[in-house]
Design an enzyme around this catalytic site. Structure first.
Site, PDB file in Angstrom:
ATOM      1  N   ARG A   1       0.820  -1.208   0.000  1.00  0.00           N
ATOM      2  CA  ARG A   1       0.000   0.000   0.000  1.00  0.00           C
ATOM      3  C   ARG A   1       0.859   1.266   0.000  1.00  0.00           C
ATOM      4  O   ARG A   1       0.364   2.345  -0.279  1.00  0.00           O
ATOM      5  CB  ARG A   1      -0.977  -0.017   1.176  1.00  0.00           C
ATOM      6  CG  ARG A   1      -0.314  -0.236   2.515  1.00  0.00           C
ATOM      7  CD  ARG A   1      -1.251  -0.805   3.562  1.00  0.00           C
ATOM      8  NE  ARG A   1      -1.767   0.197   4.478  1.00  0.00           N
ATOM      9  CZ  ARG A   1      -3.062   0.302   4.786  1.00  0.00           C
ATOM     10  NH1 ARG A   1      -3.943  -0.495   4.248  1.00  0.00           N
ATOM     11  NH2 ARG A   1      -3.460   1.203   5.630  1.00  0.00           N
TER      12      ARG A   1
ATOM     13  N   ARG B   1       7.953   6.197  -5.452  1.00  0.00           N
ATOM     14  CA  ARG B   1       7.851   7.080  -6.632  1.00  0.00           C
ATOM     15  C   ARG B   1       9.197   7.661  -7.016  1.00  0.00           C
ATOM     16  O   ARG B   1      10.009   7.974  -6.140  1.00  0.00           O
ATOM     17  CB  ARG B   1       6.890   8.250  -6.350  1.00  0.00           C
ATOM     18  CG  ARG B   1       5.485   7.843  -5.959  1.00  0.00           C
ATOM     19  CD  ARG B   1       4.562   9.068  -6.013  1.00  0.00           C
ATOM     20  NE  ARG B   1       3.252   8.756  -5.482  1.00  0.00           N
ATOM     21  CZ  ARG B   1       2.821   9.090  -4.272  1.00  0.00           C
ATOM     22  NH1 ARG B   1       3.616   9.777  -3.459  1.00  0.00           N
ATOM     23  NH2 ARG B   1       1.612   8.771  -3.877  1.00  0.00           N
TER      24      ARG B   1
ATOM     25  N   ARG C   1      -2.745  -7.387  16.379  1.00  0.00           N
ATOM     26  CA  ARG C   1      -1.723  -6.548  17.004  1.00  0.00           C
ATOM     27  C   ARG C   1      -2.453  -5.416  17.697  1.00  0.00           C
ATOM     28  O   ARG C   1      -3.457  -4.898  17.184  1.00  0.00           O
ATOM     29  CB  ARG C   1      -0.772  -5.956  15.951  1.00  0.00           C
ATOM     30  CG  ARG C   1       0.238  -6.923  15.446  1.00  0.00           C
ATOM     31  CD  ARG C   1       1.216  -7.393  16.479  1.00  0.00           C
ATOM     32  NE  ARG C   1       2.256  -6.409  16.777  1.00  0.00           N
ATOM     33  CZ  ARG C   1       2.970  -6.437  17.890  1.00  0.00           C
ATOM     34  NH1 ARG C   1       2.749  -7.341  18.834  1.00  0.00           N
ATOM     35  NH2 ARG C   1       3.921  -5.530  18.098  1.00  0.00           N
TER      36      ARG C   1
ATOM     37  N   ARG D   1       5.726   5.800  15.874  1.00  0.00           N
ATOM     38  CA  ARG D   1       5.460   7.134  15.337  1.00  0.00           C
ATOM     39  C   ARG D   1       5.218   8.112  16.471  1.00  0.00           C
ATOM     40  O   ARG D   1       4.797   7.716  17.557  1.00  0.00           O
ATOM     41  CB  ARG D   1       4.186   7.214  14.476  1.00  0.00           C
ATOM     42  CG  ARG D   1       3.825   5.984  13.720  1.00  0.00           C
ATOM     43  CD  ARG D   1       2.599   6.231  12.841  1.00  0.00           C
ATOM     44  NE  ARG D   1       1.640   5.186  13.060  1.00  0.00           N
ATOM     45  CZ  ARG D   1       0.897   4.620  12.109  1.00  0.00           C
ATOM     46  NH1 ARG D   1       0.964   5.047  10.870  1.00  0.00           N
ATOM     47  NH2 ARG D   1       0.052   3.664  12.388  1.00  0.00           N
TER      48      ARG D   1
ATOM     49  N   GLU E   1       3.260   6.439  19.727  1.00  0.00           N
ATOM     50  CA  GLU E   1       2.511   5.210  19.415  1.00  0.00           C
ATOM     51  C   GLU E   1       3.435   4.004  19.540  1.00  0.00           C
ATOM     52  O   GLU E   1       4.442   3.909  18.845  1.00  0.00           O
ATOM     53  CB  GLU E   1       1.953   5.335  17.989  1.00  0.00           C
ATOM     54  CG  GLU E   1       1.168   4.127  17.540  1.00  0.00           C
ATOM     55  CD  GLU E   1       0.493   4.345  16.179  1.00  0.00           C
ATOM     56  OE1 GLU E   1       0.088   5.486  15.860  1.00  0.00           O
ATOM     57  OE2 GLU E   1       0.401   3.359  15.431  1.00  0.00           O
TER      58      GLU E   1
ATOM     59  N   TYR F   1      -7.837  -5.717   7.074  1.00  0.00           N
ATOM     60  CA  TYR F   1      -7.073  -4.487   7.286  1.00  0.00           C
ATOM     61  C   TYR F   1      -7.740  -3.377   6.469  1.00  0.00           C
ATOM     62  O   TYR F   1      -7.252  -2.984   5.415  1.00  0.00           O
ATOM     63  CB  TYR F   1      -5.652  -4.785   6.794  1.00  0.00           C
ATOM     64  CG  TYR F   1      -4.546  -3.815   7.104  1.00  0.00           C
ATOM     65  CD1 TYR F   1      -4.707  -2.726   7.930  1.00  0.00           C
ATOM     66  CD2 TYR F   1      -3.286  -4.013   6.547  1.00  0.00           C
ATOM     67  CE1 TYR F   1      -3.654  -1.866   8.193  1.00  0.00           C
ATOM     68  CE2 TYR F   1      -2.230  -3.173   6.796  1.00  0.00           C
ATOM     69  CZ  TYR F   1      -2.420  -2.104   7.625  1.00  0.00           C
ATOM     70  OH  TYR F   1      -1.364  -1.266   7.869  1.00  0.00           O
TER      71      TYR F   1
ATOM     72  N   ASP G   1      -9.148   0.329   5.443  1.00  0.00           N
ATOM     73  CA  ASP G   1      -9.082   1.771   5.655  1.00  0.00           C
ATOM     74  C   ASP G   1     -10.514   2.264   5.855  1.00  0.00           C
ATOM     75  O   ASP G   1     -11.467   1.531   5.596  1.00  0.00           O
ATOM     76  CB  ASP G   1      -8.477   2.455   4.418  1.00  0.00           C
ATOM     77  CG  ASP G   1      -6.966   2.292   4.363  1.00  0.00           C
ATOM     78  OD1 ASP G   1      -6.350   2.143   5.434  1.00  0.00           O
ATOM     79  OD2 ASP G   1      -6.408   2.321   3.253  1.00  0.00           O
TER      80      ASP G   1
HETATM   81  N1  UDP Z   1       6.028   0.679   7.058  1.00  0.00           N
HETATM   82  C1  UDP Z   1       7.388   0.742   7.204  1.00  0.00           C
HETATM   83  N2  UDP Z   1       7.976   1.941   7.485  1.00  0.00           N
HETATM   84  C2  UDP Z   1       7.270   3.084   7.631  1.00  0.00           C
HETATM   85  C3  UDP Z   1       5.873   3.016   7.472  1.00  0.00           C
HETATM   86  C4  UDP Z   1       5.283   1.811   7.182  1.00  0.00           C
HETATM   87  O1  UDP Z   1       8.080  -0.279   7.100  1.00  0.00           O
HETATM   88  O2  UDP Z   1       7.868   4.140   7.905  1.00  0.00           O
HETATM   89  C5  UDP Z   1       5.409  -0.641   6.754  1.00  0.00           C
HETATM   90  C6  UDP Z   1       4.967  -1.373   8.022  1.00  0.00           C
HETATM   91  O3  UDP Z   1       5.156  -2.761   7.816  1.00  0.00           O
HETATM   92  C7  UDP Z   1       3.494  -1.040   8.086  1.00  0.00           C
HETATM   93  C8  UDP Z   1       3.106  -1.040   6.617  1.00  0.00           C
HETATM   94  O4  UDP Z   1       4.249  -0.477   5.955  1.00  0.00           O
HETATM   95  O5  UDP Z   1       2.779  -1.999   8.854  1.00  0.00           O
HETATM   96  C9  UDP Z   1       1.863  -0.236   6.283  1.00  0.00           C
HETATM   97  O6  UDP Z   1       2.043   1.086   6.706  1.00  0.00           O
HETATM   98  P1  UDP Z   1       0.836   2.075   6.950  1.00  0.00           P
HETATM   99  O7  UDP Z   1       1.395   3.419   7.249  1.00  0.00           O
HETATM  100  O8  UDP Z   1      -0.135   1.947   5.835  1.00  0.00           O
HETATM  101  O9  UDP Z   1       0.213   1.454   8.269  1.00  0.00           O
HETATM  102  P2  UDP Z   1      -1.000   1.963   9.188  1.00  0.00           P
HETATM  103  O10 UDP Z   1      -1.063   3.440   9.064  1.00  0.00           O
HETATM  104  O11 UDP Z   1      -2.213   1.249   8.701  1.00  0.00           O
HETATM  105  O12 UDP Z   1      -0.537   1.514  10.530  1.00  0.00           O
END
Ligand code: UDP
Length: 364
Positions: free
Chosen positions: A170, A174, A247, A278, A298, A346, A348
């Site tokens: 997802r 780019r 999780r 994050r 988080e 999963y 959105d």
């Molecule tokens: N991910 C990563 N590094 C980042 C952000 C995301 O490796 O800086 C990976 C990680 O495995 C994560 C997945 O990409 O579970 C999907 O990220 P997304 O931001 O879509 O996750 P969400 O916001 O749904 O937690």
């Protein structure tokens, strides 16, 4: 005689969409939720003029016109576009991976230079079997180590070799300077918060909070002709085919008496040694200019039945368990299942609303 046409279990986005649409069609609906508030994990709490995303950052984005028009009936959306940054070993990088990221890493300044460099570092793999193999085949080891390995291992508590690649597909990669996290046509945050948006969806609909379906199952079931269940499907069936795995997350939120902590709504900490994934600074979702700020760290967390399930762990073992529950669900009379927990997906937010629209077509 049943008092309601429909009992909706769960006042999150899925339940609220179903309840709103059924009420509009003239059905008598009762919505219940075990939590003391509506909105499920989208819930925002207003604190000192800032809407706090209590259960993690929620950024609405969609390419579905019907979904976009639908949510715009209940809120105006601001112009927020998600452009998270990555913090790794005291450096900040542009993210998702784009030409600015590659410039910061390798000094390449054009798409052509970036492509050439990428071609030298990629580890070709015609048939990647897991998340690690897939990402190595796209961007090579250096980028994997900086942006993906630590974050993914923390987030899922698993080696990326044991995870399916769809989790990460997802994220865009780019070779332009576009650093929008999403490829969708529409994006934004509802002005006034998600809570106010979902309150509007549920306006005029009977809602009972602090009401646990499982504590009063027989009585609640008898009150409606039909039910829409949006909770955990394994719990609904008394875990008769084992528990599904999730999780969880833990949030630590603090108020700071400074106007700006990090200059962005979302900064990802991809270093394995940093325990959180994050830091969210909520005011930046709304472009506020307050002299104080709220930040949330988080932390990924092991799930137990006492904690909130956030992410389904969609590996083969859990998929097989889910399929057994799905078979049982199909046999239930007058009960319909939907949403992230009942479908073990999963989703959105826009997927959730789309799934609710699809279920509505099947409801009697
Ligand atoms: N991910 C990563 N590094 C980042 C952000 C995301 O490796 O800086 C990976 C990680 O495995 C994560 C997945 O990409 O579970 C999907 O990220 P997304 O931001 O879509 O996750 P969400 O916001 O749904 O937690």
């Amino acid at each position: 005689m049943a008092k309601y046409d429909y009992l909706i279990i769960g006042a999150g986005l899925f339940g609220a969409t179903i309840a709103q649409q059924l009420t509009k069609k003239g059905f008598k609906v009762l919505v219940i939720d075990q939590r003391p508030h509506l909105g499920g994990n989208c819930y925002t709490e207003a604190k000192d003029g800032i809407n706090i995303h209590k259960y993690g950052a929620h950024i609405f984005h969609t390419s579905n016109d019907q979904v976009w028009q639908y949510v715009n009936q209940f809120a105006r959306f601001n112009h927020y576009v998600n452009r998270p940054k990555v913090h790794y070993q005291n450096k900040i990088y542009s993210f998702p991976i784009n030409l600015m990221t590659l410039y910061q890493l390798w000094n390449v300044t054009t798409p052509e230079q970036a492509q050439k460099k990428l071609d030298t570092v990629k580890i070709p793999n015609p048939n990647p079997q897991n998340l690690e193999e897939w990402i190595l085949s796209q961007v090579g080891r250096e980028i994997y180590e900086i942006f993906i390995k630590g974050y993914t291992t923390k987030q899922w508590d698993r080696d990326p070799k044991e995870l399916p690649s769809f989790i990460i597909k997802r994220l865009p990669i780019r070779l332009t300077f576009d650093d929008n996290y999403f490829n969708d046509c529409y994006q934004g945050i509802p002005i006034g918060g998600y809570t106010s948006m979902i309150q509007k969806m549920l306006e005029g609909i009977e809602l009972k909070l602090n009401t646990d379906f499982f504590s009063d199952r027989k009585n609640l079931t008898s009150q409606a002709k039909h039910m829409v269940f949006t909770g955990k499907i394994d719990k609904y069936f008394n875990y008769c085919h084992q528990e599904l795995e999730y999780r969880s997350l833990r949030f630590e939120t603090e108020k700071l008496s400074i106007p700006d902590f990090q200059g962005n709504a979302v900064i990802n900490y991809t270093d394995a040694a940093v325990p959180y994934t994050r830091i969210i600074e909520h005011k930046h979702f709304e472009f506020l200019t307050t002299d104080h700020t709220y930040v949330t760290h988080e932390y990924p967390d092991t799930w137990t039945t006492k904690k909130i399930p956030y992410y389904p762990v969609n590996n083969d073992a859990n998929t097989q368990i889910y399929q057994k529950y799905q078979t049982l669900a199909q046999k239930e009379k007058n009960v319909f299942f939907g949403g992230r927990l009942a479908e073990y997906k999963y989703y959105d937010m826009d997927d959730t609303i789309e799934a609710a629209f699809n279920l509505l077509k099947r409801l009697p």
